[in-house]
Design a protein around this motif. Structure first.
Motif, PDB file in Angstrom:
ATOM      1  N   UNK A 161       0.815  -1.215   0.000  1.00 11.82           N
ATOM      2  CA  UNK A 161       0.000   0.000   0.000  1.00 11.82           C
ATOM      3  C   UNK A 161       0.852   1.271   0.000  1.00 11.82           C
ATOM      4  N   UNK A 162       2.088   1.181   0.449  1.00 11.52           N
ATOM      5  CA  UNK A 162       2.954   2.355   0.508  1.00 11.52           C
ATOM      6  C   UNK A 162       3.723   2.594  -0.787  1.00 11.52           C
ATOM      7  N   UNK A 163       3.425   1.808  -1.797  1.00  8.84           N
ATOM      8  CA  UNK A 163       4.032   1.982  -3.124  1.00  8.84           C
ATOM      9  C   UNK A 163       2.909   2.145  -4.146  1.00  8.84           C
ATOM     10  N   UNK A 164       2.153   3.246  -4.071  1.00  3.41           N
ATOM     11  CA  UNK A 164       0.975   3.381  -4.931  1.00  3.41           C
ATOM     12  C   UNK A 164       1.272   3.359  -6.428  1.00  3.41           C
ATOM     13  N   UNK A 165       2.387   3.950  -6.839  1.00  7.94           N
ATOM     14  CA  UNK A 165       2.726   3.967  -8.269  1.00  7.94           C
ATOM     15  C   UNK A 165       3.031   2.556  -8.768  1.00  7.94           C
ATOM     16  N   UNK A 166       3.873   1.840  -8.022  1.00  6.97           N
ATOM     17  CA  UNK A 166       4.219   0.466  -8.412  1.00  6.97           C
ATOM     18  C   UNK A 166       2.992  -0.442  -8.368  1.00  6.97           C
ATOM     19  N   UNK A 167       2.140  -0.206  -7.392  1.00  9.29           N
ATOM     20  CA  UNK A 167       0.921  -0.998  -7.246  1.00  9.29           C
ATOM     21  C   UNK A 167      -0.016  -0.777  -8.441  1.00  9.29           C
ATOM     22  N   UNK A 168      -0.145   0.478  -8.886  1.00  5.30           N
ATOM     23  CA  UNK A 168      -0.993   0.797 -10.041  1.00  5.30           C
ATOM     24  C   UNK A 168      -0.448   0.135 -11.304  1.00  5.30           C
ATOM     25  N   UNK A 169       0.859   0.144 -11.453  1.00  7.24           N
ATOM     26  CA  UNK A 169       1.474  -0.494 -12.616  1.00  7.24           C
ATOM     27  C   UNK A 169       1.234  -2.010 -12.574  1.00  7.24           C
ATOM     28  N   UNK A 170       1.396  -2.596 -11.406  1.00  6.28           N
ATOM     29  CA  UNK A 170       1.177  -4.030 -11.246  1.00  6.28           C
ATOM     30  C   UNK A 170      -0.283  -4.375 -11.575  1.00  6.28           C
ATOM     31  N   UNK A 171      -1.208  -3.563 -11.073  1.00  5.84           N
ATOM     32  CA  UNK A 171      -2.638  -3.794 -11.327  1.00  5.84           C
ATOM     33  C   UNK A 171      -2.952  -3.711 -12.821  1.00  5.84           C
ATOM     34  N   UNK A 172      -2.321  -2.763 -13.515  1.00  9.56           N
ATOM     35  CA  UNK A 172      -2.541  -2.616 -14.960  1.00  9.56           C
ATOM     36  C   UNK A 172      -2.040  -3.851 -15.704  1.00  9.56           C
ATOM     37  N   UNK A 173      -0.928  -4.382 -15.264  1.00 15.96           N
ATOM     38  CA  UNK A 173      -0.367  -5.590 -15.876  1.00 15.96           C
ATOM     39  C   UNK A 173      -1.278  -6.775 -15.581  1.00 15.96           C
ATOM     40  N   UNK A 174      -1.702  -6.894 -14.340  1.00 10.68           N
ATOM     41  CA  UNK A 174      -2.563  -8.005 -13.927  1.00 10.68           C
ATOM     42  C   UNK A 174      -3.892  -7.985 -14.696  1.00 10.68           C
ATOM     43  N   UNK A 175      -4.373  -6.772 -15.041  1.00 14.17           N
ATOM     44  CA  UNK A 175      -5.657  -6.621 -15.732  1.00 14.17           C
ATOM     45  C   UNK A 175      -5.649  -7.256 -17.123  1.00 14.17           C
ATOM     46  N   UNK A 176      -4.488  -7.388 -17.742  1.00  8.81           N
ATOM     47  CA  UNK A 176      -4.419  -7.970 -19.088  1.00  8.81           C
ATOM     48  C   UNK A 176      -3.851  -9.390 -19.070  1.00  8.81           C
ATOM     49  N   UNK A 177      -3.724  -9.940 -17.880  1.00 11.83           N
ATOM     50  CA  UNK A 177      -3.238 -11.310 -17.746  1.00 11.83           C
ATOM     51  C   UNK A 177      -4.158 -12.249 -18.524  1.00 11.83           C
ATOM     52  N   UNK A 178      -3.571 -13.185 -19.213  1.00 16.85           N
ATOM     53  CA  UNK A 178      -4.374 -14.123 -19.990  1.00 16.85           C
ATOM     54  C   UNK A 178      -4.318 -13.824 -21.480  1.00 16.85           C
ATOM     55  N   UNK A 179      -3.946 -12.612 -21.837  1.00 18.52           N
ATOM     56  CA  UNK A 179      -3.773 -12.282 -23.255  1.00 18.52           C
ATOM     57  C   UNK A 179      -2.503 -12.966 -23.737  1.00 18.52           C
ATOM     58  N   UNK A 180      -2.539 -13.401 -24.993  1.00 17.66           N
ATOM     59  CA  UNK A 180      -1.317 -13.956 -25.571  1.00 17.66           C
ATOM     60  C   UNK A 180      -0.363 -12.810 -25.886  1.00 17.66           C
ATOM     61  N   UNK A 181       0.870 -13.158 -26.145  1.00 17.31           N
ATOM     62  CA  UNK A 181       1.875 -12.151 -26.507  1.00 17.31           C
ATOM     63  C   UNK A 181       1.396 -11.363 -27.733  1.00 17.31           C
ATOM     64  N   UNK A 182       0.848 -12.073 -28.719  1.00 16.93           N
ATOM     65  CA  UNK A 182       0.398 -11.432 -29.951  1.00 16.93           C
ATOM     66  C   UNK A 182      -0.794 -10.517 -29.698  1.00 16.93           C
ATOM     67  N   UNK A 183      -1.735 -10.948 -28.875  1.00 11.16           N
ATOM     68  CA  UNK A 183      -2.893 -10.108 -28.548  1.00 11.16           C
ATOM     69  C   UNK A 183      -2.439  -8.834 -27.842  1.00 11.16           C
ATOM     70  N   UNK A 184      -1.520  -8.979 -26.899  1.00  7.58           N
ATOM     71  CA  UNK A 184      -1.020  -7.825 -26.161  1.00  7.58           C
ATOM     72  C   UNK A 184      -0.296  -6.861 -27.097  1.00  7.58           C
ATOM     73  N   UNK A 185       0.486  -7.399 -28.020  1.00 10.62           N
ATOM     74  CA  UNK A 185       1.192  -6.534 -28.979  1.00 10.62           C
ATOM     75  C   UNK A 185       0.206  -5.770 -29.856  1.00 10.62           C
ATOM     76  N   UNK A 186      -0.787  -6.485 -30.382  1.00  9.22           N
ATOM     77  CA  UNK A 186      -1.787  -5.847 -31.234  1.00  9.22           C
ATOM     78  C   UNK A 186      -2.565  -4.776 -30.471  1.00  9.22           C
ATOM     79  N   UNK A 187      -2.965  -5.078 -29.259  1.00 10.32           N
ATOM     80  CA  UNK A 187      -3.706  -4.109 -28.438  1.00 10.32           C
ATOM     81  C   UNK A 187      -2.845  -2.889 -28.125  1.00 10.32           C
ATOM     82  N   UNK A 188      -1.562  -3.126 -27.876  1.00  9.03           N
ATOM     83  CA  UNK A 188      -0.626  -2.033 -27.578  1.00  9.03           C
ATOM     84  C   UNK A 188      -0.523  -1.099 -28.788  1.00  9.03           C
ATOM     85  N   UNK A 189      -0.317  -1.676 -29.956  1.00  8.44           N
ATOM     86  CA  UNK A 189      -0.195  -0.887 -31.193  1.00  8.44           C
ATOM     87  C   UNK A 189      -1.463  -0.073 -31.422  1.00  8.44           C
ATOM     88  N   UNK A 190      -2.620  -0.701 -31.261  1.00  9.48           N
ATOM     89  CA  UNK A 190      -3.908  -0.018 -31.435  1.00  9.48           C
ATOM     90  C   UNK A 190      -4.040   1.140 -30.452  1.00  9.48           C
TER      91      UNK A 190
END
Length: 88
Positions: free
Chosen positions: A48-77
């Motif tokens: 809880x005392x690392x809000x920036x790192x926690x937000x980044x981790x949460x953003x990463x966790x939110x896209x868990x399950x996407x394949x590498x290719x899906x993540x790349x395509x979504x990133x480009x879009x």
């Protein structure tokens, strides 16, 4: 152009997004980038005392399950959308 090359090109373009780009948008890009380059979250959630790192981790966790290719395509879009919004 191969997906990997296009992804790398847009990763460079993302660095030049305007400073007015919202943090929420940057977090989406961060999560997609990590999913595309590292894969599933491989660390524990920061405290809880690392809000920036926690937000980044949460953003990463939110896209868990996407394949590498899906993540790349979504990133480009997403980078394209942000570029268009910045130039409008």
């Amino acid at each position: 152009m191969a997906l990997q090359e296009e992804f790398e090109e847009y990763a460079e373009k993302a660095k030049s997004l305007p400073p007015t780009t919202k943090d929420a948008e940057k977090l989406i890009l961060y999560g997609l980038y990590k999913q595309a380059t590292v894969g599933a979250v491989n660390t524990g959630r920061p405290g809880i005392f690392s809000p920036k790192e926690r937000a980044k981790w949460d953003a990463w966790k939110a896209v868990e399950g996407k394949t590498k290719e899906e993540a790349m395509n979504d990133y480009i879009t997403k980078v394209k959308q942000l570029q268009e919004a910045a130039s409008a």
